[in-house]
Design an enzyme around this catalytic site. Sequence first.
Site, PDB file in Angstrom:
ATOM      1  N   LYS A  42     -15.358 -44.107 108.800  1.00  0.00           N
ATOM      2  CA  LYS A  42     -14.677 -43.724 107.548  1.00  0.00           C
ATOM      3  C   LYS A  42     -15.589 -43.682 106.320  1.00  0.00           C
ATOM      4  O   LYS A  42     -15.160 -43.920 105.202  1.00  0.00           O
ATOM      5  CB  LYS A  42     -13.462 -44.638 107.261  1.00  0.00           C
ATOM      6  CG  LYS A  42     -12.525 -44.856 108.417  1.00  0.00           C
ATOM      7  CD  LYS A  42     -12.244 -43.638 109.233  1.00  0.00           C
ATOM      8  CE  LYS A  42     -11.343 -42.635 108.543  1.00  0.00           C
ATOM      9  NZ  LYS A  42     -11.186 -41.441 109.437  1.00  0.00           N
ATOM     10  N   HIS A 103     -21.615 -44.608 115.477  1.00  0.00           N
ATOM     11  CA  HIS A 103     -21.185 -45.654 114.541  1.00  0.00           C
ATOM     12  C   HIS A 103     -21.844 -46.990 114.901  1.00  0.00           C
ATOM     13  O   HIS A 103     -21.455 -48.025 114.400  1.00  0.00           O
ATOM     14  CB  HIS A 103     -19.665 -45.846 114.603  1.00  0.00           C
ATOM     15  CG  HIS A 103     -18.854 -44.717 114.043  1.00  0.00           C
ATOM     16  ND1 HIS A 103     -19.195 -44.049 112.895  1.00  0.00           N
ATOM     17  CD2 HIS A 103     -17.689 -44.167 114.457  1.00  0.00           C
ATOM     18  CE1 HIS A 103     -18.285 -43.124 112.644  1.00  0.00           C
ATOM     19  NE2 HIS A 103     -17.360 -43.167 113.571  1.00  0.00           N
ATOM     20  N   SER A 133      -9.574 -46.430 103.753  1.00  0.00           N
ATOM     21  CA  SER A 133      -9.597 -45.267 104.633  1.00  0.00           C
ATOM     22  C   SER A 133      -9.429 -45.703 106.097  1.00  0.00           C
ATOM     23  O   SER A 133      -8.689 -45.078 106.866  1.00  0.00           O
ATOM     24  CB  SER A 133     -10.919 -44.516 104.443  1.00  0.00           C
ATOM     25  OG  SER A 133     -10.933 -43.332 105.189  1.00  0.00           O
TER      26      SER A 133
HETATM   27  P1  A3P Z   1     -10.287 -41.000 102.777  1.00  0.00           P
HETATM   28  O1  A3P Z   1      -9.450 -41.596 103.863  1.00  0.00           O
HETATM   29  O2  A3P Z   1     -10.649 -41.990 101.712  1.00  0.00           O
HETATM   30  O3  A3P Z   1      -9.701 -39.760 102.203  1.00  0.00           O
HETATM   31  P2  A3P Z   1     -15.109 -40.174 108.528  1.00  0.00           P
HETATM   32  O4  A3P Z   1     -15.370 -38.735 108.689  1.00  0.00           O
HETATM   33  O5  A3P Z   1     -16.335 -41.017 108.572  1.00  0.00           O
HETATM   34  O6  A3P Z   1     -14.034 -40.651 109.434  1.00  0.00           O
HETATM   35  O7  A3P Z   1     -14.591 -40.389 107.022  1.00  0.00           O
HETATM   36  C1  A3P Z   1     -13.345 -39.935 106.620  1.00  0.00           C
HETATM   37  C2  A3P Z   1     -13.236 -40.057 105.127  1.00  0.00           C
HETATM   38  O8  A3P Z   1     -14.086 -39.072 104.507  1.00  0.00           O
HETATM   39  C3  A3P Z   1     -11.820 -39.787 104.617  1.00  0.00           C
HETATM   40  O9  A3P Z   1     -11.684 -40.589 103.443  1.00  0.00           O
HETATM   41  C4  A3P Z   1     -11.912 -38.300 104.312  1.00  0.00           C
HETATM   42  O10 A3P Z   1     -10.914 -37.820 103.461  1.00  0.00           O
HETATM   43  C5  A3P Z   1     -13.291 -38.265 103.651  1.00  0.00           C
HETATM   44  N1  A3P Z   1     -13.849 -36.896 103.584  1.00  0.00           N
HETATM   45  C6  A3P Z   1     -13.944 -35.984 104.561  1.00  0.00           C
HETATM   46  N2  A3P Z   1     -14.449 -34.835 104.096  1.00  0.00           N
HETATM   47  C7  A3P Z   1     -14.690 -35.014 102.782  1.00  0.00           C
HETATM   48  C8  A3P Z   1     -15.193 -34.168 101.738  1.00  0.00           C
HETATM   49  N3  A3P Z   1     -15.549 -32.908 101.962  1.00  0.00           N
HETATM   50  N4  A3P Z   1     -15.290 -34.691 100.509  1.00  0.00           N
HETATM   51  C9  A3P Z   1     -14.925 -35.967 100.259  1.00  0.00           C
HETATM   52  N5  A3P Z   1     -14.430 -36.810 101.201  1.00  0.00           N
HETATM   53  C10 A3P Z   1     -14.313 -36.338 102.451  1.00  0.00           C
END
Ligand code: A3P
Length: 288
Positions: A42, A103, A133
């Site tokens: 996340k 991860h 998140s």
């Molecule tokens: P949130 O739950 O705070 O919105 P991962 O890909 O490591 O699982 O992380 C997911 C997090 O990255 C989520 O956070 C998601 O919304 C955010 N995320 C994904 N794409 C993004 C983007 N283009 N800009 C900003 N945040 C992004």
Amino acid sequence: PPPMSILEVGGVPLPISSNEIWDKISKFEARPDDLILATYPKSGTTWMQEILDMIQNEGDVEKCKRAISLDRHPFIELTFPFKKKYDFEMALEMPSPRLLKTHLPSHLIPPSVWRQNCKIIYVARNAKDCLVSYYHYHRMTTLLPDPKSLEEFCQKFMSGEVAYGSWYDHVKGWWAAKDKHQILYLFYEDVKKNPKHEIHKVLEFLEKTLSEDVINKIIHHTSFDVMKKNPMANQSTVPSSIYDFTVSPFMRKGMPGDWKNHFTVAMNESFDKHFEKKMGETTLTFCV
Ligand code: A3P
């Protein structure tokens, strides 16, 4: 499906089904031209994947689209229950140059990655937003256990009793590793604040040049609003038995500081106290 089984390896709970699988993962053969994206869950993994895909395909959106969502960057470690093959096994069949994600904390990375001197991009995100998140992710996926209340999940996060273990150890471990290996250490908040600047850092690290036009295209294509509508990025191809998007979308908020909408004053105080104990000694600082 039931939640993924958790195996404790070197004190870290990992979503890996058996010691036998772990043995295979630790013998994973990296190639010198592998690019590895490492994150704590996340922390913007999917976002950086999209950026790296766009860089690799020099801004050609159609080429990026041709890859199938989850299969395009195999996890070194992840053992999804709904696939015929484990992710790291899919990686063995991929042509070079591969883009792999993990991860794993730095001390559990398959030794061949260090031996081959692979380039690694690490993305870190501030603990509070990462926690919130991760909490919503636990709520929406059957892969992980029900997080119960945010307060209960917060305790688990602080003590590292979540998949991939302690956030604190993860970010600190990789921070120390960057002085010994080819690691570009980036922050989610920096990418959000100034994507152009961070993309230039990535390009320099990869010894690549792209025109300003292409870079602007990448910034547009990887913005939160565009990615939210992109099925290759918003994970909408994942079966509903795994992800329940009515509980929470995968592309949820994408905003630094969202923790302020979730933390109570009491939670915040005890979190800060614990944070200071865990992170007081390090030179690593986060923008909250
Ligand atoms: P949130 O739950 O705070 O919105 P991962 O890909 O490591 O699982 O992380 C997911 C997090 O990255 C989520 O956070 C998601 O919304 C955010 N995320 C994904 N794409 C993004 C983007 N283009 N800009 C900003 N945040 C992004």
